[in-house]
Structure formats: structure tokens, C-alpha cells
Write a protein that holds these residues in place. Structure first.
Motif, PDB file in Angstrom:
ATOM      1  N   GLU A 230       0.813  -1.213   0.000  1.00 30.28           N
ATOM      2  CA  GLU A 230       0.000   0.000   0.000  1.00 30.28           C
ATOM      3  C   GLU A 230       0.843   1.259   0.000  1.00 30.28           C
ATOM      4  N   ASP A 231       2.155   1.099   0.038  1.00 33.37           N
ATOM      5  CA  ASP A 231       3.004   2.275   0.217  1.00 33.37           C
ATOM      6  C   ASP A 231       3.617   2.684  -1.097  1.00 33.37           C
ATOM      7  N   LEU A 232       3.856   3.973  -1.168  1.00 33.58           N
ATOM      8  CA  LEU A 232       4.465   4.535  -2.360  1.00 33.58           C
ATOM      9  C   LEU A 232       5.951   4.700  -2.094  1.00 33.58           C
ATOM     10  N   PHE A 233       6.786   4.266  -3.010  1.00 33.22           N
ATOM     11  CA  PHE A 233       8.235   4.391  -2.836  1.00 33.22           C
ATOM     12  C   PHE A 233       8.816   5.196  -3.968  1.00 33.22           C
ATOM     13  N   GLN A 234       9.840   5.926  -3.639  1.00 31.23           N
ATOM     14  CA  GLN A 234      10.573   6.635  -4.692  1.00 31.23           C
ATOM     15  C   GLN A 234      12.037   6.446  -4.439  1.00 31.23           C
ATOM     16  N   ILE A 235      12.785   6.402  -5.524  1.00 28.51           N
ATOM     17  CA  ILE A 235      14.222   6.426  -5.362  1.00 28.51           C
ATOM     18  C   ILE A 235      14.719   7.664  -6.072  1.00 28.51           C
ATOM     19  N   ARG A 236      15.509   8.429  -5.359  1.00 26.15           N
ATOM     20  CA  ARG A 236      15.970   9.690  -5.928  1.00 26.15           C
ATOM     21  C   ARG A 236      17.381   9.937  -5.471  1.00 26.15           C
ATOM     22  N   GLY A 237      18.203  10.421  -6.374  1.00 25.29           N
ATOM     23  CA  GLY A 237      19.543  10.750  -5.923  1.00 25.29           C
ATOM     24  C   GLY A 237      20.507  10.828  -7.068  1.00 25.29           C
ATOM     25  N   ARG A 238      21.738  11.111  -6.682  1.00 22.25           N
ATOM     26  CA  ARG A 238      22.787  11.173  -7.689  1.00 22.25           C
ATOM     27  C   ARG A 238      23.590   9.911  -7.594  1.00 22.25           C
ATOM     28  N   ASN A 239      23.728   9.253  -8.694  1.00 27.50           N
ATOM     29  CA  ASN A 239      24.478   8.006  -8.738  1.00 27.50           C
ATOM     30  C   ASN A 239      25.958   8.229  -8.673  1.00 27.50           C
ATOM     31  N   GLY A 240      26.656   7.166  -8.753  1.00 27.02           N
ATOM     32  CA  GLY A 240      28.103   7.265  -8.940  1.00 27.02           C
ATOM     33  C   GLY A 240      28.376   7.405 -10.419  1.00 27.02           C
ATOM     34  N   LEU A 241      29.372   6.668 -10.860  1.00 26.57           N
ATOM     35  CA  LEU A 241      29.742   6.719 -12.270  1.00 26.57           C
ATOM     36  C   LEU A 241      28.842   5.766 -13.044  1.00 26.57           C
ATOM     37  N   LEU A 242      28.329   6.224 -14.149  1.00 23.69           N
ATOM     38  CA  LEU A 242      27.448   5.375 -14.935  1.00 23.69           C
ATOM     39  C   LEU A 242      28.016   5.210 -16.323  1.00 23.69           C
ATOM     40  N   GLN A 243      27.996   3.975 -16.780  1.00 22.01           N
ATOM     41  CA  GLN A 243      28.429   3.731 -18.150  1.00 22.01           C
ATOM     42  C   GLN A 243      27.181   3.488 -18.978  1.00 22.01           C
ATOM     43  N   ASN A 244      26.950   4.331 -19.937  1.00 25.92           N
ATOM     44  CA  ASN A 244      25.788   4.198 -20.811  1.00 25.92           C
ATOM     45  C   ASN A 244      26.207   3.606 -22.134  1.00 25.92           C
ATOM     46  N   ALA A 323      23.238  -2.744  -0.503  1.00 20.25           N
ATOM     47  CA  ALA A 323      21.815  -2.420  -0.639  1.00 20.25           C
ATOM     48  C   ALA A 323      21.641  -1.157  -1.471  1.00 20.25           C
ATOM     49  N   LYS A 324      22.494  -0.163  -1.234  1.00 22.18           N
ATOM     50  CA  LYS A 324      22.406   1.083  -2.001  1.00 22.18           C
ATOM     51  C   LYS A 324      22.679   0.808  -3.478  1.00 22.18           C
ATOM     52  N   MET A 325      23.666  -0.033  -3.766  1.00 24.36           N
ATOM     53  CA  MET A 325      23.966  -0.364  -5.164  1.00 24.36           C
ATOM     54  C   MET A 325      22.764  -1.029  -5.814  1.00 24.36           C
ATOM     55  N   ALA A 326      22.154  -1.984  -5.074  1.00 26.61           N
ATOM     56  CA  ALA A 326      21.019  -2.710  -5.642  1.00 26.61           C
ATOM     57  C   ALA A 326      19.864  -1.760  -5.924  1.00 26.61           C
ATOM     58  N   MET A 327      19.601  -0.840  -4.994  1.00 28.71           N
ATOM     59  CA  MET A 327      18.478   0.069  -5.190  1.00 28.71           C
ATOM     60  C   MET A 327      18.705   0.990  -6.367  1.00 28.71           C
ATOM     61  N   PHE A 328      19.937   1.445  -6.543  1.00 27.74           N
ATOM     62  CA  PHE A 328      20.163   2.368  -7.651  1.00 27.74           C
ATOM     63  C   PHE A 328      20.145   1.665  -8.991  1.00 27.74           C
ATOM     64  N   MET A 329      20.583   0.390  -9.007  1.00 22.69           N
ATOM     65  CA  MET A 329      20.466  -0.378 -10.247  1.00 22.69           C
ATOM     66  C   MET A 329      19.002  -0.521 -10.614  1.00 22.69           C
ATOM     67  N   PHE A 330      18.216  -0.860  -9.590  1.00 20.49           N
ATOM     68  CA  PHE A 330      16.782  -1.020  -9.811  1.00 20.49           C
ATOM     69  C   PHE A 330      16.169   0.277 -10.299  1.00 20.49           C
ATOM     70  N   GLY A 331      16.607   1.393  -9.715  1.00 19.07           N
ATOM     71  CA  GLY A 331      16.052   2.686 -10.107  1.00 19.07           C
ATOM     72  C   GLY A 331      16.314   2.987 -11.565  1.00 19.07           C
ATOM     73  N   ASN A 332      17.557   2.720 -11.994  1.00 19.10           N
ATOM     74  CA  ASN A 332      17.883   2.954 -13.398  1.00 19.10           C
ATOM     75  C   ASN A 332      17.048   2.070 -14.300  1.00 19.10           C
ATOM     76  N   ALA A 333      16.935   0.780 -13.934  1.00 20.92           N
ATOM     77  CA  ALA A 333      16.171  -0.154 -14.775  1.00 20.92           C
ATOM     78  C   ALA A 333      14.707   0.255 -14.825  1.00 20.92           C
ATOM     79  N   LEU A 334      14.170   0.665 -13.684  1.00 22.71           N
ATOM     80  CA  LEU A 334      12.749   1.017 -13.629  1.00 22.71           C
ATOM     81  C   LEU A 334      12.463   2.281 -14.434  1.00 22.71           C
ATOM     82  N   ALA A 335      13.368   3.252 -14.354  1.00 18.89           N
ATOM     83  CA  ALA A 335      13.169   4.490 -15.117  1.00 18.89           C
ATOM     84  C   ALA A 335      13.147   4.174 -16.612  1.00 18.89           C
TER      85      ALA A 335
END
Lengths: 436, 293
Positions: A230-244, A323-335
Motif C-alpha cells: 500500500e506504500d508509495l516508494f521513490q528512489i531519488r539521488g545522484r548516482n556514482g559513475l554510470l556507463q551508458n 543495498a544502495k547499489m542494488a536500489m540504484f540499479m533497480f532505479g535505473n532499470a525502472l526508469a
């Protein structure tokens, strides 16, 4: 005269009687006669010269009786005993001045919502670590990287000539040579090491032209929204280095494994709630989904995230760092998924989105691979996402500037000791995934 | 600063015309009379210096708070308690003594919490435990066998049967069997634990009478409290605290204990072994008066 009086009063204050003080004061004042009588009447020195500060008095609350008009001294422009104190409306500046801006309370902000939203930002230290991240992202945790990934770097074609020696040189450069002082600091050497290793991997571009279709980006702002239960979650922040990269990563696991995850039960951790340590806010924008880049960016697919452990403001334990790495990976994938398939939750994505991550503190590496199979995260059943985790692999044992000597015996010699070549092969295979 | 106050005040005495004085001292102890120009002035240093500003945080936090040492000095600035000063710097960890504190926006039901960490606290003899439950974390006084990973229960329900309590759980006194070892005793329900908090101490629940319970404190004094007062089960952690040997004067200085005066002082009536009856039982129960006059 005045300093004398002051000193006398200070020194003698509690001990001296009242009359003596008064006499002193009268003697000290320049006028005589009628003034001294006045002074004697008005100067009153009580015995106690140090009082406890009374607590701040709450002003009397004005009682408002409807229909009764209070007679105030506002019109008379000066205080009159017996009349009420006038109350004026709060003055607001009629133009906007950013120096004197006061934010309204949360309830009056335009984006205020009753339902709170839990935000994971780059400073969050999740209490339960990877288990909490797995519950929040509805992912199944698998220890060890997918085997076909590791076999990529075993292939002798994909190896750098003089690989071990060059990697050891890279480590020595980062740990010993890159400074004018005795030893470089942790933030510096971990950063230098990562960049050196990336440079080494990039030298394979002559053999694999597909490696040229990538670019590095640093500190981009990520935002993604999802509901869980029932809860709303958001992930927000500045990542580290990203390879696109221009091309998306291939899937890390086949369709069978994906459908098998439907039988997996997510790990809960009663009595701790999964929203612990997340920032709870009531003022937020709904449905923010921002991958950090605009629509027509030529490298839209997130390939690998590189995280450095050392930020002084938020020191994280290894578990919380993963955990932080996992969440940010998920955030990128979800976006990315929201952009491709829309914000409606989807049971099973046609092409699962894969993101990789490497985290390091200069010596110890953590490798993670995340595959987003579903965006339907509200329930606990159904197809889950997958998280492959290889934690705490050491690239080398010691890199000492001065040898460790105990009882006149050298325990650890100076220089690089205990280099493990397989860690760099894993790093290389993660780098080559998608291009080789 | 006292000199400037003084000079300002005394300068007013030299004025030939009466003029309204603006408030000169921060305290403003005496209201200026309408006739004269002299207000009371302060001859000591500013009293604001000895307030404990570091304690004025309203919101609970788990993060350790920086502390300012007093050295035994009170708000006047003079020593009120001798032998305190120096010692290692300490950070204050805000302990939640009210064990039965429900989370905001949650129902008032018995709840569980998980012990995350048990650690040393420089501010007290007992060890403290970081417990996490629901959405919040808090520090509590750890009991003897508490370890990281335990789950402890807090309940306010008093049933007809006494509960078989585990160590570390918190129940009202009316729900526990008599003879249990308890600690962190509340004497007024809801106020927070004030008794039996030191290392290795425990009280014993002696009897339950009507709606009250009688507990024996570690000093063998007996106390009668309402049965709804919350209490934790077990002995407080760090049981061997009284068996420690300081070993050297320096260790006492690290603890912030300054040496006492070395002079020989004749001991008075306070010294020596006293053998006397226990004081009468103290009752914190406000029983309604029977005579309604």
C-alpha cells in the motif's frame, strides 16, 4: 571612580550589607544633596544577586468573544493601561525577495499529499541491507554471478596482452605513485584505481569496435516511483559513475528461470518494517520518472554503475553499501522500463532490462547484476526480478607503503602483495557483457 | 560586561531630566517605576552562560548527541558537587525509558522489536541496546542476556493468568508472576522508567494487592505502585560492573572523577555501619479517600 565602584560591588556583593552599598553609591555619585535622597529611595539592592532565570513566560492567550468588539489602543498610537493590545495582520512583502523567503509549513505547500511517500536517497543506510533492498525491489537474490557472464573473460581473445602485469601496475599507480605525499588518501586511490581499470578494459576497443558505443557519465540525477503493497516508494539521488551504451544489455537469465521465480517467496524480516530508514515525506511529486538524461540522448541504455564507497558524510557498512547499489540499479532499470513500456505495471516485460554494478573501496569489490522482469511490484506474488550478487572479493591483500614488522620480522613486505587475477577477469567480463 | 551595565545605569543617575530608560539588562529583573530612572542592575556575570543548551532537542534521535561537561558547576557557575571534572569526551545517546511507546499512526497493540546492537554507553554503568521495530529505532537499557538478533516484546495487556515472561520483554506489573526479577521500573504509569536502571540491578515483584503491586528495590526498600506500571523482565546488563578494579588513579581521571581533598577530616555521624530497620513501604498509589466530606 566607576571601575573602583564596580570592583567593590563585584567583590563584596553577597557579603556586604545594604546600607554599606548605598553609602558607597552615594559617595560615588557626583551630585550631592537632593539627588542622593532620590537615589536612596530608588536604589534597592536585594540580598540575592544571582537568581535562577525564570522559565520564559507564555503570553496570555487573548480570548475572542464573538460579537464583542475589543477596544484597543491602536488608534491612540501609544500604550494605555486597561485597553487591549491591537492585533495587526501579518505583513507580507508585496514583491518576491529571495533573501527573505520563508518556506510555508508542509501542509500549505502545493505538492502536499496526505499519503506519505518513502524515499531512498544516496545517503540512506538500510538497516537490513540487501534483504531489505530485495524486498523493496521484489527481487530474488542469487549468490554468485551468472556463469555465462564469467566465461566471457575466460576467452583468450577477450584478454588484454600482459593483463596481470598491467593490472598490477594500475594498482601500484593508484596506491603508491599518484601523490606527492607519503601515501594517497582513500578517496583518491579508489577513484584512481577504478579509472585505471576502466581504461585498461577500454584498450580492447581495437578488437571489439562495439566497445566504442559507450560513454561514461557522472553524478546524474535519478528518479523512479513505484508502489509496493500500500506504500508509495521513490528512489531519488545522484548516482556514482554510470556507463551508458547505445545498445541494451542482453538478458542474464533465460525465460525458464524467469518463470521459475514466480514460486520464490520473498524474505520478510518481522518485526522490522521494510520501510525502516527510508525518508518519509508528505510533499512530493507523483510519478517522477527520470533516468537523468533527456529523450534523445544517443546512449540511452544504462550498462554498468560504478560506486565508490568513500563519502565522508555517509559512511556505509558493506551490507548497506550493497543495498544502495542494488536500489540504484533497480532505479535505473525502472526508469528505463517506465520510458519504454509506460508507467502502468506490467506482469512480464518482453525484454527484461539488465543493469550491472560494481562497487569498490579501493581493495574490495562487490559485483551485482540486476534483471528487471516485471514492473508489477504491488503484490508479493508473481514473477520476481533477479539479483545476482558477488560480495567482498579482494583484488589484492596488501598494498603497503612501509612494511609491517613485528618483533623484528617482516610480516607483510612493502609493495603490492596477494594479487588475485580472477577478480579482474570478473571486472572485465562485466565490462564486455553486451559487446563481446 | 557588568562594568558596562553599571556605567550605563549609573550614568542615568546624572541626568537632570527624567527620561525613560530602555531595558539595559537582559533579565530586566525590576520593572522601572514611572517616576524614577533607576532600575536594578546586575553585578554578576551574565547568567546565560550556564544553561545546558545542548539538551534542548525536542525530536527523538538515535544519533549520539555532543555533550558539554559541567565540571560539577551549577547555573551560578560555582562548584556544587566536588570531585567532577575532566575525563574522556562523551556523546549522549538518548535512551527511551518509556518502553511502552507506540509508534505514531499505529494501533495501541502489543508489539515486537528486534535487537540490532548491544553496546557500551559512556554515560551510564549499564550497556544499551539499539532496537528496531516497525519504522523506528531507539536505544533502551539492555538486560543481562540480550544479544543482537533477539526479538523482545512489549505489551500493556493484563490478563487473568500471569504471563511466562522472557528476559528483555516489558509487561505491566499486574501481568507478571510474583517473584520475577524486574528492572526499569515505572512508579507512575506512562512516566518512564526511573528506578532499577544501574548495571546488574534487579527488583523483585513481591505481592500483588488489589490494583497495586509491591516491588522490592535493590536497596531492599519496598515500593507500592499501580499494576499498570511498565517494567522489563530480567537483570540489567553488565552484571560484573561492581567487581571491576579501577587499578590506578589515572583511570578514575578518565572517568571524570577528580581527586578528593587529601586532608584528614574527622568523620561525623554519617560514617560507619548503620543497622536499622527498613524504612516503611513507600506508596505511589493515590488511593481515593474513603471519607467523602
Amino acid at each position: 571612580m566607576f571601575p573602583e565602584t564596580a570592583q567593590r560591588l563585584k567583590a563584596a556583593a553577597p557579603l556586604v550589607s545594604q546600607t554599606r552599598l548605598l553609602k558607597d553609591l552615594c559617595r560615588s555619585c557626583p551630585h550631592g544633596g537632593p539627588f542622593s535622597l532620590q537615589a536612596r529611595r530608588q536604589i534597592s539592592v536585594s540580598g540575592c544577586l544571582s537568581a535562577k532565570i525564570p522559565p520564559p513566560k507564555k503570553p496570555r492567550e487573548p480570548v475572542e468573544i464573538p460579537g464583542l468588539e475589543m477596544v484597543t489602543y491602536g488608534e491612540r498610537m501609544h500604550f494605555v493601561p486597561g485597553l487591549a493590545k491591537p492585533s495587526y495582520p501579518r505583513w507580507e512583502r508585496d514583491y518576491k525577495d529571495p533573501r527573505f523567503y520563508t518556506a510555508p509549513p508542509a501542509q500549505e505547500m502545493p505538492l502536499y499529499k496526505e499519503k506519505p511517500c518513502y524515499v531512498f536517497n544516496q545517503r540512506t543506510s538500510a538497516l537490513e541491507g540487501v534483504r531489505q533492498a530485495a524486498w523493496l525491489t521484489k527481487a530474488k537474490v542469487i549468490r554468485g554471478l551468472p556463469p555465462h557472464l564469467l566465461s566471457l573473460a575466460e576467452n583468450p581473445e577477450n584478454q588484454i596482452p600482459d593483463q596481470d602485469e598491467r593490472v598490477q601496475n594500475a594498482i601500484k599507480h593508484a596506491r603508491f605513485w599518484d601523490t606527492t605525499q607519503e601515501r594517497p588518501r582513500k578517496e583518491k586511490y579508489s577513484n584512481t584505481l577504478l579509472l585505471n581499470l576502466l581504461h585498461l578494459c577500454a584498450t580492447l576497443q581495437s578488437r571489439n569496435p562495439a566497445l566504442g558505443r559507450r560513454i561514461l557519465a557522472e553524478d546524474h540525477s535519478l528518479a523512479a516511483t513505484w508502489t509496493r503493497g500500500e506504500d508509495l516508494f521513490q528512489i531519488r539521488g545522484r548516482n556514482g559513475l554510470l556507463q551508458n551504451s547505445m545498445d541494451p544489455l542482453p538478458e542474464a537469465s533465460g525465460k525458464d528461470e524467469v518463470s521459475e521465480t514466480a514460486n520464490y517467496v520473498l524474505e520478510t524480516f518481522y518485526p522490522v518494517s521494510p520501510t525502516i530508514d527510508l525518508q518519509q515525506i508528505n510533499v512530493y511529486k507523483e510519478d517522477v520518472n527520470c533516468s537523468g538524461f533527456t529523450g534523445n540522448y544517443p546512449y540511452p541504455h544504462a550498462h554498468t554503475l560504478y560506486f565508490l564507497e568513500t563519502i565522508h558524510s555517509c559512511k556505509l557498512h558493506p551490507e548497506q553499501f550493497r543495498a544502495k547499489m542494488a536500489m540504484f540499479m533497480f532505479g535505473n532499470a525502472l526508469a528505463r522500463a517506465h520510458k519504454l513500456y509506460g508507467t502502468e505495471p506490467q506482469q512480464l516485460l518482453d525484454r527484461p532490462i539488465t543493469v550491472q554494478a560494481v562497487g569498490t573501496n579501493g581493495r574490495i569489490f562487490q559485483f551485482l547484476v540486476f534483471q528487471l522482469n516485471t514492473t508489477d511490484l504491488s503484490g508479493d506474488d508473481g514473477i520476481k526480478n533477479q539479483l545476482w550478487l558477488e560480495e567482498d572479493v579482494e583484488l589484492y591483500d596488501f598494498a603497503k607503503v612501509r612494511p609491517l614488522i613485528k618483533k623484528k620480522q617482516v610480516k607483510v613486505p612493502a609493495g603490492l602483495t596477494g594479487y588475485k587475477p580472477e577478480v579482474f577477469t570478473k571486472f572485465l567480463s562485466l565490462y564486455l557483457h553486451g559487446a563481446a | 560586561m557588568a562594568v558596562s551595565c553599571l556605567t550605563r545605569a549609573l550614568r542615568s543617575l546624572t541626568l537632570s531630566q527624567p527620561a525613560l530608560l530602555s531595558s539595559q539588562t537582559k533579565l530586566g529583573t525590576q520593572v522601572s517605576s514611572t517616576v524614577a530612572q533607576c532600575r536594578g542592575f546586575l553585578t554578576t556575570a551574565s547568567l546565560e552562560n550556564n544553561r545546558t543548551y545542548w539538551k534542548e532537542r525536542e525530536k527523538y534521535t538515535v544519533k549520539p548527541i555532543g555533550m558539554k561537561k559541567t565540571g560539577g558547576r551549577d547555573y551560578t557557575g560555582r562548584i556544587r558537587t566536588h570531585g567532577i571534572g575532566g575525563g574522556h569526551k562523551q556523546k549522549y545517546r538518548w535512551i527511551d525509558f518509556q518502553r511502552l511507546r507506540y509508534e505514531p499512526n499505529k494501533e495501541a497493540k502489543p508489539f515486537d522489536e528486534k535487537v540490532v546492537e548491544v553496546r557500551y554507553d559512556p554515560c551510564r554503568s549499564a550497556d544499551i541496546a539499539l532496537v528496531a521495530g516497525g519504522n523506528r529505532k531507539r536505544w533502551i537499557i539492555a538486560t543481562e542476556k540480550m544479544q543482537a538478533g533477539d526479538v523482545i516484546k512489549t505489551s500493556a495487556v493484563i490478563g487473568r493468568m500471569a504471563v511466562a515472561a522472557n528476559e528483555g520483554d516489558a509487561y505491566p506489573l499486574g501481568a507478571l508472576p510474583i517473584g520475577t526479577l524486574v528492572n526499569n521500573l515505572e512508579v507512575k504509569p506512562g512516566k518512564g522508567a526511573e528506578y532499577i536502571r544501574a548495571a546488574g540491578t534487579c527488583g523483585i515483584l513481591l505481592r500483588k494487592v488489589n490494583g497495586t503491586a509491591i516491588v522490592q528495590l535493590p536497596s531492599k526498600q519496598q515500593v507500592q505502585v499501580l499494576e499498570t506500571c511498565m517494567v522489563t523482565v530480567g537483570r540489567v546488563s553488565n552484571v560484573d560492573h561492581n567487581k571491576r578494579i579501577i587499578g590506578k588513579a589515572g583511570r578514575n581521571r578518565w572517568l571524570g572523577i577528580r581527586p578528593s581533598s587529601g586532608l584528614w577530616q574527622r568523620k561525623g555521624g554519617w560514617a560507619g555501619r548503620k543497622i536499622k530497620l527498613l524504612p516503611p513501604m513507600k506508596s505511589y498509589v493515590n488511593l481515593p479517600s474513603i471519607s467523602a466530606n
